[in-house]
Design an enzyme around this catalytic site. Structure first.
Site, mmCIF file in Angstrom:
data_model
loop_
_atom_site.group_PDB
_atom_site.id
_atom_site.type_symbol
_atom_site.label_atom_id
_atom_site.label_comp_id
_atom_site.label_asym_id
_atom_site.label_seq_id
_atom_site.Cartn_x
_atom_site.Cartn_y
_atom_site.Cartn_z
ATOM 1 N N GLU A 191 56.649 39.032 51.554
ATOM 2 C CA GLU A 191 55.732 39.194 50.420
ATOM 3 C C GLU A 191 54.567 40.106 50.788
ATOM 4 O OE1 GLU A 191 54.707 35.392 48.700
ATOM 5 O OE2 GLU A 191 56.768 35.000 48.116
ATOM 6 N N GLU A 242 63.657 34.383 46.704
ATOM 7 C CA GLU A 242 63.021 33.075 46.560
ATOM 8 C C GLU A 242 62.961 32.681 45.098
ATOM 9 O OE1 GLU A 242 59.308 32.221 48.337
ATOM 10 O OE2 GLU A 242 59.837 33.076 50.275
HETATM 11 C C1 LIG Z 1 53.440 32.413 47.297
HETATM 12 C C2 LIG Z 1 53.538 33.209 46.065
HETATM 13 O O1 LIG Z 1 53.877 34.354 46.076
HETATM 14 N N1 LIG Z 1 53.236 32.588 44.976
HETATM 15 C C3 LIG Z 1 53.239 33.236 43.695
HETATM 16 C C4 LIG Z 1 54.527 32.985 43.003
HETATM 17 O O2 LIG Z 1 54.528 33.444 41.699
HETATM 18 C C5 LIG Z 1 53.597 32.789 40.894
HETATM 19 C C6 LIG Z 1 53.837 33.230 39.492
HETATM 20 O O3 LIG Z 1 55.139 32.904 39.130
HETATM 21 C C7 LIG Z 1 52.204 33.136 41.434
HETATM 22 O O4 LIG Z 1 51.233 32.470 40.676
HETATM 23 C C8 LIG Z 1 52.108 32.692 42.883
HETATM 24 O O5 LIG Z 1 50.919 33.138 43.461
#
Ligand SMILES: CC(=O)N[C@H]1CO[C@H](CO)[C@@H](O)[C@@H]1O
Ligand SMILES: *[C@@H]1O[C@H](CO)[C@@H](O)[C@H](O)[C@H]1NC(C)=O
Ligand SMILES: *[C@@H]1O[C@H](CO)[C@@H](O)[C@H](O)[C@H]1NC(C)=O
Ligand SMILES: *[C@@H]1O[C@H](CO)[C@@H](O)[C@H](O)[C@H]1NC(C)=O
Ligand SMILES: *[C@@H]1O[C@H](CO)[C@@H](O)[C@H](O)[C@H]1NC(C)=O
Ligand SMILES: *[C@@H]1O[C@H](CO)[C@@H](O)[C@H](O)[C@H]1NC(C)=O
Ligand SMILES: *[C@@H]1O[C@H](CO)[C@@H](O)[C@H](O)[C@H]1NC(C)=O
Ligand SMILES: *[C@@H]1O[C@H](CO)[C@@H](O)[C@H](O)[C@H]1NC(C)=O
Ligand SMILES: *[C@@H]1O[C@H](CO)[C@@H](O)[C@H](O)[C@H]1NC(C)=O
Length: 806
Positions: free
Chosen positions: A179, A250
């Site tokens: 990420e 994911e």
């Molecule tokens: C860990 C991460 O990336 N969390 C994100 C996942 O996506 C949501 C929206 O669907 C975000 O709010 C999170 O920050």
């Protein structure tokens, strides 16, 4: 159950029997041994369960229709000190990958080595913090040096064991970074340089299998960008090149949980909808994050995260089926696998079927055709016409037609059973005589050797060797002891217990990414006063840019009276890292002899007390958990192994603890005299603890006569009828039918149920009992003929059964 799919020739072909040859890809999918593949993957992290649990977890994932098991690689677990490696026990990643291979599945290795993953410090070893000039995850020489060294080591270990698919092994995919797209901007041009370097470095390792970067729209060639999230079918912008496949690394099956928060429940229908949509739109690879979450043993959870990890996943914390999630997704996988030929080689078109309705169609050669019919309307069912036939689509759902004619699956129609997990008390630890206690000593300034004229940053002092850091100081006071004074402390992490002159004055805590302050009235003595502040971290942070600069611990300390404010922030402070009990390892067999344990209840102060007892393992094979309802906050050890932090006193907004039960893996236990040691920070009541066993003790299923027959019966020419299937966990039988009604019963598996006396087959109970009681599983056609006639002709009917498993 895997055999059923094998009979259909579906999953057997998928078995990870790579015979060498590089894994490649094109715009459609990964290509393994020359074959395009639609792949379902699930995350199972090896250190979050025990090696003894791995075979059954992987087998259950395979039975659920997965092709691939994905894991992160946990750098700080493997290299706790520079150059000192540990791959033993739960850290044995080679054994884990080989188990995946032995069961004929593929593996995806997400090396990171920054992984986030709700794992302390995002997987980075804390010693990196003290490497001069280091900036994590940026174009920074020292970081790149250590990262490359670790990634190379892991890749070489895999190569040495011939675990890459290119060598005939199971690994078909790898991930570098994690990420990064969410933090890259913070690093400006150094972010871009680092990204390109990481991609090149990884590709240069010559694994013969592709690399992905998730949440990284600009992943450099040939690295594949992939999507993370709950709704990739709707939100993913797609691969950044027409030659890359759409991969979802994911797909959150629920969400990780924090102490003080309610669980996030994501329904089976919602997950199935988004996965079907992603595949309908030419997605080719979906990974469930998590398929089995497991347990954050020891101090491995990151800031404020629960010890239990993704308990709501298709396999729960204990490895039990989370139903109907597991079963509904299994049906989805089977339906998509039935469609895989046209999906992979057919010509893709999409057409509108009305306002919110769409068809996604794959037409192949020799009349092979598969279709996904989408109704995106949130509340209304609709009838759509597709290729000359009419189909009723429930609201917000997708029907799958592997031959463009027969609906074999609809994401909103759950015919899988529901399961209820029950905890049964096997032993109460309520006998005073069996407990002993040891009061942790409260150090004062005079006991400390580490001194500074300032408040030190907590992580840099503890070096992550303990959650605990004592901040102490002393000062002279000559004010009248009757004068009211107030101790004020500002802290950035995470919990604080304050003592003045050896006496407890109060506690406070923050919440995720929020600091807090403590204000308590105190009484001083005329003369020397000692203030001892225990700052407690509940895991290191695991996300965000510039993690190396993150700050925790006390920030400001003052004592205020009506007359004056004394600021002690820049006073002379004395520090003690960790607790005495930790230093002496009094939670182990040998360490517990190093201190004098006393009878239960004999301590002068209750806060910060160690408790010790022995217990026997419950009979049988059911998973074991400690019910900690009566406790406050602390850590638990069984036979010297930490089963994690507990924090029962931090209630959710609804007023319940986030986690009451704490998993003790069977592998940690011997038949008798298991040593249980607890560090309780607050004033929990250990006599209220019980040893419980965990199992699915109730199952329920509700299937209507308009439900679809099981996907596995698709190729049967005749007799396809909706079926109610019920089953208990292996080793258990249906012992009793608690409710059965064929007709128009009211309620469903999630709520109150009753038979409708005007439309209820009176033989329901007898017929279901005969078919099911005493059996591990049973199946009943939902058909009037089976129930001695139609109880209300012309009305749609259903069968609702609730059964007990013993
Ligand atoms: C860990 C991460 O990336 N969390 C994100 C996942 O996506 C949501 C929206 O669907 C975000 O709010 C999170 O920050
Ligand atoms: C397989 O991959 C390796 C490493 O990436 C590469 O050196 C080799 O040329 C590839 N082989 C083929 C046949 O493409
Ligand atoms: C249908 O396909 C076209 C072309 O591939 C695409 O642009 C469009 O977004 C698709 N529509 C839907 C609803 O996915
Ligand atoms: C769809 O058509 C069937 C058969 O004509 C009818 O019974 C049903 O009510 C229709 N459903 C909707 C949502 O209109
Ligand atoms: C602190 O010092 C006092 C006096 O020397 C001693 O009695 C006490 O045990 C010490 N406490 C700790 C925690 O070391
Ligand atoms: C960490 O502690 C060391 C001494 O152990 C000190 O030299 C250094 O400045 C500290 N770093 C930070 C960021 O506080
Ligand atoms: C504090 O103690 C000192 C010395 O014993 C004494 O002189 C002084 O009066 C005391 N102060 C108060 C407020 O009691
Ligand atoms: C019972 O079923 C009949 C026939 O379907 C229906 O008309 C009636 O409303 C139902 N009654 C209840 C209480 O559900
Ligand atoms: C389950 O039922 C079978 C067949 O009736 C029986 O042989 C077996 O002992 C039962 N198992 C349990 C755990 O009750």
């Amino acid at each position: 159950m895997a055999w059923l799919l094998c009979l259909l020739g579906l999953l057997c072909a998928a078995a990870g029997r790579a015979h060498g040859g590089n894994v490649t890809y094109d715009g459609r999918s990964l290509i393994i041994e020359g074959q395009h593949r639609i792949l379902f993957s699930g995350s199972i992290h090896y250190p979050r369960s025990t090696p003894e649990m791995w075979p059954s977890l992987i087998a259950k994932a395979k039975a659920g229709g997965l092709d691939v098991i994905e894991t992160l690689v946990f750098w700080n677990l493997h290299e706790p000190q520079p150059g000192q490696f540990d791959f033993s026990g739960r850290r044995d990643i080679i054994r884990f990958i080989k188990e995946i291979q032995a069961q004929g599945l593929y593996a995806c290795l997400r090396i990171g080595p920054f992984i986030q993953g709700e794992w302390t410090y995002g997987g980075l070893p804390f010693w990196l913090h003290d490497v001069p000039g280091i900036v994590y995850r940026s174009n920074n020489k020292p970081f790149k040096h250590h990262m490359q060294k670790f990634v190379t080591k892991i890749v070489n270990m895999m190569k040495a064991e011939k675990l890459y698919a290119s060598q005939g092994g199971p690994i078909i995919l790898s991930q570098i970074e994690n990420e990064y797209g969410t933090v890259q901007a913070a690093f400006k041009e150094d972010g871009t340089s680092y990204l390109n370097w990481a991609a090149q470095m990884a590709v240069g390792l010559g694994t013969g299998v592709p690399w992905v970067m998730c949440k990284q729209d600009n992943a450099p060639d040939p690295v594949i960008n992939s999507c993370n999230g709950r709704r990739c079918g709707e939100t993913f912008k797609g691969p950044n090149s027409p030659n890359k496949p759409a991969i979802w690394t994911e797909n959150w099956t629920s969400f990780y949980e924090l102490f003080g928060e309610e669980p996030v429940i994501r329904s089976a229908e919602d997950i199935a909808f988004h996965v079907a949509l992603f595949i309908a739109k030419r997605g080719s690879y979906v990974n469930y994050y998590m398929y089995h979450g497991g347990t954050n043993f020891g101090r491995t959870a990151s800031d404020y995260k629960l010890t239990s990890y993704y308990d709501q996943a298709p396999l729960d914390e204990y490895g039990l089926f989370r139903q109907p999630k597991w079963g509904h997704l299994k049906e989805l996988h089977a339906a998509i696998k039935l469609s895989s030929k046209p999906l992979l080689s057919g010509v893709y078109t999409n057409e509108s079927l009305g306002g919110s309705q769409h068809a996604f169609v794959y037409r192949g050669s020799s009349n092979k055709c598969a279709a996904f019919l989408l109704n995106n309307h949130l509340t209304n069912a609709v009838n759509v016409s597709f290729m000359g036939s009419s189909y009723e689509l429930p609201p917000r759902s997708i029907s799958i037609l592997p031959d463009c004619k027969t609906v074999v699956f609809n994401t909103a129609k759950v015919s899988t059973q529901y399961g209820t997990r029950g905890m049964v008390t096997s032993q109460k630890l309520d006998s005073i005589g069996k407990w002993e206690e040891f009061s942790e000593s409260i150090p004062d300034f005079d006991n400390t050797s580490l001194r500074a004229n300032m408040l030190l940053e907590q992580m840099n002092v503890t070096k992550d060797t303990s959650d605990y850091l004592w901040y102490t100081f002393r000062f002279e006071d000559d004010s009248n002891s009757h004068v009211q004074q107030v101790l004020k402390v500002n802290s950035l992490a995470h919990v604080l217990h304050a003592f003045v002159n050896g006496a407890f004055v109060g506690s406070a805590h923050g919440s995720h990414e929020k600091g807090f302050s403590l204000e308590k009235a105190i009484t001083l003595v005329n003369g020397t006063n000692h203030v001892s502040l225990l700052s407690v971290m509940v895991g290191l942070p695991d996300s965000g840019a510039f993690l190396e600069r993150r700050v925790a611990g006390l920030r400001r300390v003052m004592i205020q009276s009506e007359q004056e404010v004394k600021d002690f922030t820049s006073h002379l402070w004395g520090y003690q890292v960790g607790l005495l009990g930790e230093k002496l390892e009094i939670y182990t067999d040998s360490g517990s002899n190093k201190v004098q344990w006393n009878a239960y209840g004999s301590s002068t102060h209750k806060k910060l007390t160690w408790y010790k007892t022995l217990f026997d393992a419950p009979d049988g094979k059911d998973a074991v958990a400690l019910n900690f309802e009566s406790m406050g906050k602390g850590e638990i050890w069984v036979n010297g192994q930490s089963i994690g932090r507990y924090w029962v006193s931090y209630l959710t907004p609804k007023g319940t603890p986030s986690q009451t039960w704490y998993h003790v893996p069977r592998a940690f236990l011997k038949p008798a005299d298991n040593l249980l040691v607890i560090l309780e920070e607050e004033d929990g009541y250990p006599l209220g603890i019980s040893i419980d066993t965990v199992s699915i003790n109730k199952v329920c299923s509700h299937v209507s006569d308009s439900h679809l027959p099981p996907v596995s019966t698709y190729q049967k020419q005749r007799g396809r009828r909706p079926k109610l299937l019920l089953g208990c966990s292996p080793g258990r039988n249906i012992s009793r039918i608690l409710f059965a009604s064929f007709g128009t019963p009211s309620g469903d598996c999630q709520s109150y149920y009753a038979s409708n006396t005007s439309c209820h087959s009176p033989k329901s109970l007898a017929i279901v009992e005969k078919a099911c009681v005493g059996k591990g599983m049973c199946s009943i056609p939902v058909w009037s003929k089976k129930f001695g006639g139609d109880p209300c002709a012309g009305t749609p009917k259903s069968l609702l059964v609730v059964a007990e498993c013993r």
